[in-house]
Design a protein around this motif. Structure first.
Motif, mmCIF file in Angstrom:
data_model
loop_
_atom_site.group_PDB
_atom_site.id
_atom_site.type_symbol
_atom_site.label_atom_id
_atom_site.label_comp_id
_atom_site.label_asym_id
_atom_site.label_seq_id
_atom_site.Cartn_x
_atom_site.Cartn_y
_atom_site.Cartn_z
ATOM 1 N N THR A 91 -7.033 -5.352 -10.968
ATOM 2 C CA THR A 91 -8.030 -5.733 -9.973
ATOM 3 C C THR A 91 -7.390 -5.875 -8.594
ATOM 4 O O THR A 91 -6.406 -6.595 -8.425
ATOM 5 N N ALA A 92 -7.936 -5.148 -7.620
ATOM 6 C CA ALA A 92 -7.372 -5.151 -6.265
ATOM 7 C C ALA A 92 -8.237 -4.261 -5.375
ATOM 8 O O ALA A 92 -9.103 -3.526 -5.874
ATOM 9 N N VAL A 93 -7.968 -4.321 -4.095
ATOM 10 C CA VAL A 93 -8.478 -3.306 -3.180
ATOM 11 C C VAL A 93 -7.461 -2.169 -3.179
ATOM 12 O O VAL A 93 -6.264 -2.403 -2.987
ATOM 13 N N TYR A 94 -7.945 -0.968 -3.423
ATOM 14 C CA TYR A 94 -7.080 0.196 -3.484
ATOM 15 C C TYR A 94 -7.183 0.989 -2.180
ATOM 16 O O TYR A 94 -8.294 1.272 -1.712
ATOM 17 N N TYR A 95 -6.034 1.349 -1.639
ATOM 18 C CA TYR A 95 -5.945 2.090 -0.382
ATOM 19 C C TYR A 95 -5.217 3.409 -0.590
ATOM 20 O O TYR A 95 -4.249 3.461 -1.348
ATOM 21 N N CYS A 96 -5.655 4.443 0.102
ATOM 22 C CA CYS A 96 -4.832 5.641 0.160
ATOM 23 C C CYS A 96 -4.140 5.679 1.517
ATOM 24 O O CYS A 96 -4.625 5.109 2.499
ATOM 25 N N ALA A 97 -3.016 6.343 1.535
ATOM 26 C CA ALA A 97 -2.200 6.432 2.741
ATOM 27 C C ALA A 97 -1.578 7.820 2.818
ATOM 28 O O ALA A 97 -1.404 8.489 1.789
ATOM 29 N N ALA A 98 -1.237 8.232 4.029
ATOM 30 C CA ALA A 98 -0.640 9.554 4.223
ATOM 31 C C ALA A 98 0.375 9.505 5.363
ATOM 32 O O ALA A 98 0.461 8.523 6.097
ATOM 33 N N GLY A 99 1.111 10.596 5.457
ATOM 34 C CA GLY A 99 2.006 10.753 6.590
ATOM 35 C C GLY A 99 3.154 9.773 6.662
ATOM 36 O O GLY A 99 3.390 9.168 7.703
ATOM 37 N N PRO A 100 3.895 9.594 5.561
ATOM 38 C CA PRO A 100 5.026 8.671 5.656
ATOM 39 C C PRO A 100 6.092 9.180 6.624
ATOM 40 O O PRO A 100 6.298 10.375 6.768
ATOM 41 N N SER A 101 6.761 8.246 7.272
ATOM 42 C CA SER A 101 7.782 8.601 8.256
ATOM 43 C C SER A 101 9.097 8.996 7.592
ATOM 44 O O SER A 101 9.960 9.600 8.233
ATOM 45 N N ILE A 102 9.238 8.641 6.320
ATOM 46 C CA ILE A 102 10.409 9.067 5.558
ATOM 47 C C ILE A 102 9.931 9.521 4.188
ATOM 48 O O ILE A 102 8.816 9.220 3.764
ATOM 49 N N TYR A 103 10.762 10.249 3.487
ATOM 50 C CA TYR A 103 10.401 10.750 2.146
ATOM 51 C C TYR A 103 11.647 10.810 1.296
ATOM 52 O O TYR A 103 12.677 11.310 1.740
ATOM 53 N N PRO A 104 11.590 10.346 0.063
ATOM 54 C CA PRO A 104 10.430 9.671 -0.536
ATOM 55 C C PRO A 104 10.403 8.197 -0.166
ATOM 56 O O PRO A 104 11.422 7.633 0.232
ATOM 57 N N THR A 105 9.250 7.588 -0.257
ATOM 58 C CA THR A 105 9.137 6.188 0.075
ATOM 59 C C THR A 105 8.000 5.529 -0.686
ATOM 60 O O THR A 105 6.987 6.174 -0.969
ATOM 61 N N THR A 106 8.191 4.263 -1.012
ATOM 62 C CA THR A 106 7.128 3.445 -1.578
ATOM 63 C C THR A 106 6.872 2.233 -0.690
ATOM 64 O O THR A 106 6.085 1.365 -1.038
ATOM 65 N N VAL A 107 7.525 2.181 0.459
ATOM 66 C CA VAL A 107 7.457 1.036 1.357
ATOM 67 C C VAL A 107 6.214 1.134 2.248
ATOM 68 O O VAL A 107 6.023 2.129 2.950
ATOM 69 N N VAL A 108 5.390 0.091 2.209
ATOM 70 C CA VAL A 108 4.113 0.095 2.930
ATOM 71 C C VAL A 108 4.278 0.435 4.404
ATOM 72 O O VAL A 108 3.535 1.251 4.959
ATOM 73 N N SER A 109 5.262 -0.148 5.048
ATOM 74 C CA SER A 109 5.407 -0.003 6.494
ATOM 75 C C SER A 109 5.807 1.399 6.939
ATOM 76 O O SER A 109 5.747 1.717 8.129
ATOM 77 N N THR A 110 6.189 2.241 6.014
ATOM 78 C CA THR A 110 6.615 3.598 6.381
ATOM 79 C C THR A 110 5.479 4.613 6.346
ATOM 80 O O THR A 110 5.685 5.775 6.665
ATOM 81 N N TRP A 111 4.298 4.182 5.959
ATOM 82 C CA TRP A 111 3.144 5.090 5.894
ATOM 83 C C TRP A 111 2.298 4.921 7.155
ATOM 84 O O TRP A 111 1.963 3.804 7.543
ATOM 85 N N ASN A 112 1.906 6.044 7.768
ATOM 86 C CA ASN A 112 1.293 5.992 9.089
ATOM 87 C C ASN A 112 -0.235 5.968 9.103
ATOM 88 O O ASN A 112 -0.828 5.482 10.054
ATOM 89 N N TYR A 113 -0.861 6.524 8.103
ATOM 90 C CA TYR A 113 -2.313 6.622 8.101
ATOM 91 C C TYR A 113 -2.864 5.923 6.860
ATOM 92 O O TYR A 113 -2.362 6.135 5.749
ATOM 93 N N TRP A 114 -3.921 5.133 7.058
ATOM 94 C CA TRP A 114 -4.502 4.342 5.973
ATOM 95 C C TRP A 114 -6.016 4.448 5.973
ATOM 96 O O TRP A 114 -6.647 4.547 7.036
ATOM 97 N N GLY A 115 -6.593 4.410 4.780
ATOM 98 C CA GLY A 115 -8.029 4.273 4.657
ATOM 99 C C GLY A 115 -8.430 2.812 4.697
ATOM 100 O O GLY A 115 -7.586 1.918 4.836
ATOM 101 N N GLN A 116 -9.732 2.583 4.535
ATOM 102 C CA GLN A 116 -10.254 1.215 4.648
ATOM 103 C C GLN A 116 -10.215 0.467 3.325
ATOM 104 O O GLN A 116 -10.391 -0.749 3.296
#
Length: 124
Positions: A91-116
């Motif tokens: 149970t959670a709010v699920y977000y998609c993200a794109a355009g990470p500044s580095i690859y590979p990454t799982t770190v939230v702050s490295t992803w540039n684009y987010w949905g609502q």
């Protein structure tokens, strides 16, 4: 710029399934790495899964391996998250993200684009 819109969330009983969609607009994101993240109440946003541009490199959080499947249809500019055998702890709010500044990454702050985000609630 790319805009991301998630859909497909809802209320489901434990053991059930949902398929989330992440649709992109503004430009094609067929070359982008795309990720799914989630945030439960009172907790930090966490990585769930990511997929590279052609689906040849996929990575999951350990707790969802074997239950969740990430995929993409570049012709539709859409990425999916098929979630099976859902548990209350999903149970959670699920977000998609794109355009990470580095690859590979799982770190939230490295992803540039987010949905609502889209709410997923799993009842026991």
């Amino acid at each position: 710029q790319v805009q991301l819109v998630e859909s497909g969330g809802g209320l489901v009983q434990a053991g059930g399934s949902l398929r989330l969609s992440c649709a992109a607009s503004g430009r094609t994101f067929s070359s982008d790495v795309v990720g799914w993240f989630r945030q439960a109440p009172g907790k930090e946003r966490e990585f769930v899964a990511r997929i590279n541009w052609n689906g040849g490199d996929i990575y999951y959080k350990d707790s969802v391996k074997g239950r969740f499947t990430i995929s993409r249809d570049n012709a539709k500019n859409t990425v999916y998250l098929q979630m099976n055998s859902l548990k209350p702890e999903d149970t959670a709010v699920y977000y998609c993200a794109a355009g990470p500044s580095i690859y590979p990454t799982t770190v939230v702050s490295t992803w540039n684009y987010w949905g609502q985000g889209t709410q997923v609630t799993v009842s026991s």
